[in-house]
Design an enzyme around this catalytic site. Structure first.
Site, PDB file in Angstrom:
ATOM      1  N   ASP A   1     -76.061  12.622  74.695  1.00 34.70           N
ATOM      2  CA  ASP A   1     -75.806  11.769  73.531  1.00 34.70           C
ATOM      3  C   ASP A   1     -74.859  10.602  73.798  1.00 34.70           C
ATOM      4  OD1 ASP A   1     -73.471  13.162  73.943  1.00 34.70           O
ATOM      5  OD2 ASP A   1     -73.850  14.582  72.320  1.00 34.70           O
TER       6      ASP A   1
ATOM      7  N   GLU B   1     -81.020  18.502  76.920  1.00 37.41           N
ATOM      8  CA  GLU B   1     -79.994  18.882  75.927  1.00 37.41           C
ATOM      9  C   GLU B   1     -80.318  18.255  74.572  1.00 37.41           C
ATOM     10  OE1 GLU B   1     -75.639  17.670  75.698  1.00 37.41           O
ATOM     11  OE2 GLU B   1     -75.420  19.533  76.796  1.00 37.41           O
TER      12      GLU B   1
ATOM     13  N   GLU C   1     -71.690  10.178  68.965  1.00 40.33           N
ATOM     14  CA  GLU C   1     -72.702  10.990  69.654  1.00 40.33           C
ATOM     15  C   GLU C   1     -73.757  11.577  68.719  1.00 40.33           C
ATOM     16  OE1 GLU C   1     -69.428  11.146  70.170  1.00 40.33           O
ATOM     17  OE2 GLU C   1     -69.182  10.596  72.280  1.00 40.33           O
TER      18      GLU C   1
ATOM     19  N   HIS D   1     -60.593  13.954  74.907  1.00 39.23           N
ATOM     20  CA  HIS D   1     -61.030  12.563  75.029  1.00 39.23           C
ATOM     21  C   HIS D   1     -61.821  12.008  73.844  1.00 39.23           C
ATOM     22  CE1 HIS D   1     -65.384  13.179  75.570  1.00 39.23           C
ATOM     23  NE2 HIS D   1     -65.045  14.298  76.158  1.00 39.23           N
TER      24      HIS D   1
ATOM     25  N   ARG E   1     -63.439  10.196  70.819  1.00 39.64           N
ATOM     26  CA  ARG E   1     -63.089   8.975  70.091  1.00 39.64           C
ATOM     27  C   ARG E   1     -62.587   9.261  68.671  1.00 39.64           C
ATOM     28  NH1 ARG E   1     -65.365   3.786  72.033  1.00 39.64           N
ATOM     29  NH2 ARG E   1     -66.198   4.313  74.063  1.00 39.64           N
TER      30      ARG E   1
ATOM     31  N   HIS F   1     -58.216  12.295  80.955  1.00 38.86           N
ATOM     32  CA  HIS F   1     -59.394  11.415  80.958  1.00 38.86           C
ATOM     33  C   HIS F   1     -58.950   9.965  81.202  1.00 38.86           C
ATOM     34  CE1 HIS F   1     -62.986   9.438  79.277  1.00 38.86           C
ATOM     35  NE2 HIS F   1     -63.607  10.602  79.295  1.00 38.86           N
TER      36      HIS F   1
HETATM   37  C1  UD1 Z   1     -68.032   8.654  76.947  1.00 40.42           C
HETATM   38  C2  UD1 Z   1     -69.143   8.991  75.952  1.00 40.42           C
HETATM   39  C3  UD1 Z   1     -68.895  10.354  75.337  1.00 40.42           C
HETATM   40  C4  UD1 Z   1     -68.668  11.410  76.397  1.00 40.42           C
HETATM   41  C5  UD1 Z   1     -67.574  10.963  77.343  1.00 40.42           C
HETATM   42  C6  UD1 Z   1     -67.431  11.957  78.456  1.00 40.42           C
HETATM   43  C7  UD1 Z   1     -70.195   7.185  74.662  1.00 40.42           C
HETATM   44  C8  UD1 Z   1     -70.102   6.306  73.491  1.00 40.42           C
HETATM   45  N1  UD1 Z   1     -69.150   8.011  74.866  1.00 40.42           N
HETATM   46  O1  UD1 Z   1     -66.831   8.497  76.226  1.00 40.42           O
HETATM   47  O2  UD1 Z   1     -70.011  10.727  74.552  1.00 40.42           O
HETATM   48  O3  UD1 Z   1     -68.301  12.614  75.770  1.00 40.42           O
HETATM   49  O4  UD1 Z   1     -67.911   9.702  77.896  1.00 40.42           O
HETATM   50  O5  UD1 Z   1     -66.243  11.790  79.168  1.00 40.42           O
HETATM   51  O6  UD1 Z   1     -71.149   7.132  75.391  1.00 40.42           O
HETATM   52  N2  UD1 Z   1     -62.778   4.794  82.014  1.00 40.42           N
HETATM   53  C9  UD1 Z   1     -62.380   4.520  83.296  1.00 40.42           C
HETATM   54  N3  UD1 Z   1     -62.996   5.184  84.332  1.00 40.42           N
HETATM   55  C10 UD1 Z   1     -63.948   6.115  84.149  1.00 40.42           C
HETATM   56  C11 UD1 Z   1     -64.352   6.388  82.833  1.00 40.42           C
HETATM   57  C12 UD1 Z   1     -63.757   5.724  81.776  1.00 40.42           C
HETATM   58  O7  UD1 Z   1     -61.504   3.707  83.525  1.00 40.42           O
HETATM   59  O8  UD1 Z   1     -64.443   6.703  85.124  1.00 40.42           O
HETATM   60  C13 UD1 Z   1     -62.141   4.065  80.887  1.00 40.42           C
HETATM   61  C14 UD1 Z   1     -62.594   2.595  80.806  1.00 40.42           C
HETATM   62  O9  UD1 Z   1     -61.517   1.824  80.375  1.00 40.42           O
HETATM   63  C15 UD1 Z   1     -63.680   2.663  79.735  1.00 40.42           C
HETATM   64  C16 UD1 Z   1     -63.091   3.696  78.801  1.00 40.42           C
HETATM   65  O10 UD1 Z   1     -62.508   4.677  79.660  1.00 40.42           O
HETATM   66  O11 UD1 Z   1     -63.896   1.413  79.109  1.00 40.42           O
HETATM   67  C17 UD1 Z   1     -64.066   4.337  77.863  1.00 40.42           C
HETATM   68  O12 UD1 Z   1     -65.230   4.819  78.518  1.00 40.42           O
HETATM   69  P1  UD1 Z   1     -66.549   5.103  77.634  1.00 40.42           P
HETATM   70  O13 UD1 Z   1     -67.608   5.648  78.503  1.00 40.42           O
HETATM   71  O14 UD1 Z   1     -66.881   3.911  76.804  1.00 40.42           O
HETATM   72  O15 UD1 Z   1     -66.073   6.192  76.598  1.00 40.42           O
HETATM   73  P2  UD1 Z   1     -65.602   7.670  76.786  1.00 40.42           P
HETATM   74  O16 UD1 Z   1     -64.535   7.892  75.771  1.00 40.42           O
HETATM   75  O17 UD1 Z   1     -65.340   7.958  78.204  1.00 40.42           O
HETATM   76  N1  UDP Z   2     -64.720  17.998  84.068  1.00 37.60           N
HETATM   77  C1  UDP Z   2     -64.401  17.670  85.377  1.00 37.60           C
HETATM   78  N2  UDP Z   2     -63.128  17.228  85.639  1.00 37.60           N
HETATM   79  C2  UDP Z   2     -62.175  17.108  84.679  1.00 37.60           C
HETATM   80  C3  UDP Z   2     -62.523  17.427  83.343  1.00 37.60           C
HETATM   81  C4  UDP Z   2     -63.808  17.864  83.072  1.00 37.60           C
HETATM   82  O1  UDP Z   2     -65.231  17.775  86.273  1.00 37.60           O
HETATM   83  O2  UDP Z   2     -61.057  16.716  85.001  1.00 37.60           O
HETATM   84  C5  UDP Z   2     -66.107  18.422  83.766  1.00 37.60           C
HETATM   85  C6  UDP Z   2     -66.251  19.710  82.997  1.00 37.60           C
HETATM   86  O3  UDP Z   2     -66.382  20.806  83.864  1.00 37.60           O
HETATM   87  C7  UDP Z   2     -67.510  19.479  82.181  1.00 37.60           C
HETATM   88  C8  UDP Z   2     -67.552  17.974  81.998  1.00 37.60           C
HETATM   89  O4  UDP Z   2     -66.655  17.421  82.942  1.00 37.60           O
HETATM   90  O5  UDP Z   2     -68.671  19.847  82.906  1.00 37.60           O
HETATM   91  C9  UDP Z   2     -67.167  17.591  80.606  1.00 37.60           C
HETATM   92  O6  UDP Z   2     -67.015  16.211  80.543  1.00 37.60           O
HETATM   93  P1  UDP Z   2     -66.242  15.503  79.352  1.00 37.60           P
HETATM   94  O7  UDP Z   2     -65.299  16.472  78.718  1.00 37.60           O
HETATM   95  O8  UDP Z   2     -65.720  14.228  79.884  1.00 37.60           O
HETATM   96  O9  UDP Z   2     -67.433  15.114  78.363  1.00 37.60           O
HETATM   97  P2  UDP Z   2     -68.191  15.901  77.195  1.00 37.60           P
HETATM   98  O10 UDP Z   2     -68.741  17.158  77.763  1.00 37.60           O
HETATM   99  O11 UDP Z   2     -67.221  16.124  76.085  1.00 37.60           O
HETATM  100  O12 UDP Z   2     -69.255  14.937  76.784  1.00 37.60           O
END
Ligand code: UD1
Ligand code: UDP
Length: 372
Positions: free
Chosen positions: A98, A120, A134, A215, A217, A247
């Site tokens: 999602d 999923e 999501e 993490h 939103r 995160h």
């Molecule tokens: C995203 C997904 C969320 C998922 C989550 C898993 C959307 C809208 N959100 O949220 O569904 O649960 O990932 O973790 O698709 N950033 C970094 N490095 C990284 C990753 C993120 O610097 O490797 C920072 C960047 O500034 C980026 C911000 O995090 O702009 C947000 O990343 P984004 O993918 O938009 O949202 P998440 O909150 O990570």
């Molecule tokens: N995870 C990881 N390293 C971390 C935190 C989480 O590998 O430091 C893994 C965790 O085992 C799970 C996945 O990341 O499989 C979950 O990702 P996240 O919580 O970012 O996203 P969500 O599942 O909420 O979409």
């Protein structure tokens, strides 16, 4: 017979974890010509998974921007993935879950009349603001996917209630359990892959470890502040240590860095790669999380998980008794964690391994469905 061309599209850490076992299987099967497109919605955390799983994408859009907005991200995803689809012209597009990448990748495929397989499928909280965005992302994919790969019967039933053609819905189990089995076997062969927490394990010897992630939103602002407050109060106990891989989202890091005290028994660390996160699950007494994937992994390992959200689209863990919804109220989080720490019966009741999310064979089932 020409091989069926499958383009798997993903961009974030959890999608990568839940899709790498499928990509391994497609790569090993000559019925398929498997291609991979990553959006790079996440950069560092995506690369951690690609590295450990040994996946080299055919296309990497490298779209992540610091503190990206949903609209800018979605627009870039749609046009970027669209171009790759025009170049590859796959028979099927596979997306997972999602995220913005999953939603935009599926939509770009729909615009080209390419069938979408949704891994999923069918998770629903029933609330478009929790989790946000999501719940709507997955409903969009669900409205036109040709193959709905539901992890559980509950998810399949949610799709049937939305009048999705029952002939397109299959219960496969969640591929996260396949991923967890894969990483556990890999670490058993190569223990050094998960030995990086040894210094924390030594520092916290004799204490009970609370593993933590956060993490979402919809928890930004007040929710995150309450979570930080709860952790601070729990860490006042001398018999507890908190390990919190933070995160990379700046909205999470700013609050946690500012609000969590500099205590010896709180370890704020960088995101762990998957072998190390599996190790953290293993050494933790309980998990405090708002993550989706962690709610699925913790029950498989018999770890009680307190879910810092008001609703969940994964009721199976709550029904199985290993997960409990505690919201983002500091008093409630502290009370429930304290109960688990102080009441052995309450702990034992939650600390039972269950597999409500799958048996580790979801990928086999998905592969056969894609081959048909
Ligand atoms: C995203 C997904 C969320 C998922 C989550 C898993 C959307 C809208 N959100 O949220 O569904 O649960 O990932 O973790 O698709 N950033 C970094 N490095 C990284 C990753 C993120 O610097 O490797 C920072 C960047 O500034 C980026 C911000 O995090 O702009 C947000 O990343 P984004 O993918 O938009 O949202 P998440 O909150 O990570
Ligand atoms: N995870 C990881 N390293 C971390 C935190 C989480 O590998 O430091 C893994 C965790 O085992 C799970 C996945 O990341 O499989 C979950 O990702 P996240 O919580 O970012 O996203 P969500 O599942 O909420 O979409």
């Amino acid at each position: 017979m020409t091989a069926r061309k499958i383009l798997t599209v993903f961009g974030t850490r959890p999608e990568a974890i839940k899709l790498f076992p499928l990509i391994h299987a497609l790569d090993a099967d000559d019925r398929f010509d498997s291609r991979v497109c990553v959006s790079g919605q996440h950069r560092g955390m995506l690369d951690q998974v690609l590295e450990i799983a040994g996946i080299r994408p055919d296309h990497d859009l490298d779209l992540m921007r610091p503190d990206q907005t949903l609209d800018a991200l979605t627009a870039a995803l749609l046009t970027g993935i669209g171009k790759v689809l025009d170049e590859e012209r796959p028979d099927w597009v596979v997306v997972q879950g999602d995220t913005a990448t999953a939603m935009a990748g599926a939509l770009a495929a729909y615009y080209r009349k390419i069938p979408v397989a949704h891994v999923e499928a069918g998770l629903r909280s029933g609330n478009i603001h929790h989790p946000w965005p999501e719940e709507v992302n997955r409903k969009i994919v669900g409205s036109f996917a040709a193959l709905h790969l539901a992890p559980t019967e509950t998810a399949a039933e949610a799709l049937r209630r939305e009048n999705v053609d029952p002939a397109t819905i299959y219960v496969t189990g969640n591929t996260v359990i396949d991923a967890l089995h894969w990483v556990t076997a890999k670490v058993a062969r190569e223990p050094a892959l998960a030995s990086g927490l040894a210094h924390l394990e030594a520092r916290f010897a004799g204490k009970r470890i609370i593993g933590m992630t956060s993490h979402r939103r919809e928890n930004f602002g007040e929710g995150m502040e309450a979570i930080a407050e709860a952790v601070t109060r729990l860490a006042a106990r001398a018999d507890v240590a908190v390990i919190f891989p933070v995160h990379l989202n700046p909205n999470v890091r700013a609050v946690m860095n500012a609000r969590l005290p500099d205590l010896d028994n709180i370890a704020l660390i960088e995101p762990l790669d998957y072998p190390h996160f599996a190790r953290l699950l293993d050494i933790s007494t309980l998990m405090l999380t708002d993550s989706g994937g962690v709610q699925e992994e913790a029950p498989a390992l018999g770890k009680p998980v307190l879910v810092m959200r008001e609703t969940t689209e994964r009721p199976e863990g709550v029904e199985a008794g290993t997960a409990k919804l505690v919201g983002t109220d500091a008093d409630r989080i502290v009370a429930q964690a304290t109960r688990l720490l102080d009441d052995p019966e309450a702990y034992a009741a939650m600390a039972r391994a269950h597999n409500p999310f799958g048996d580790g064979r979801a990928v086999e089932r998905i592969v056969e469905l894609l081959a048909r």
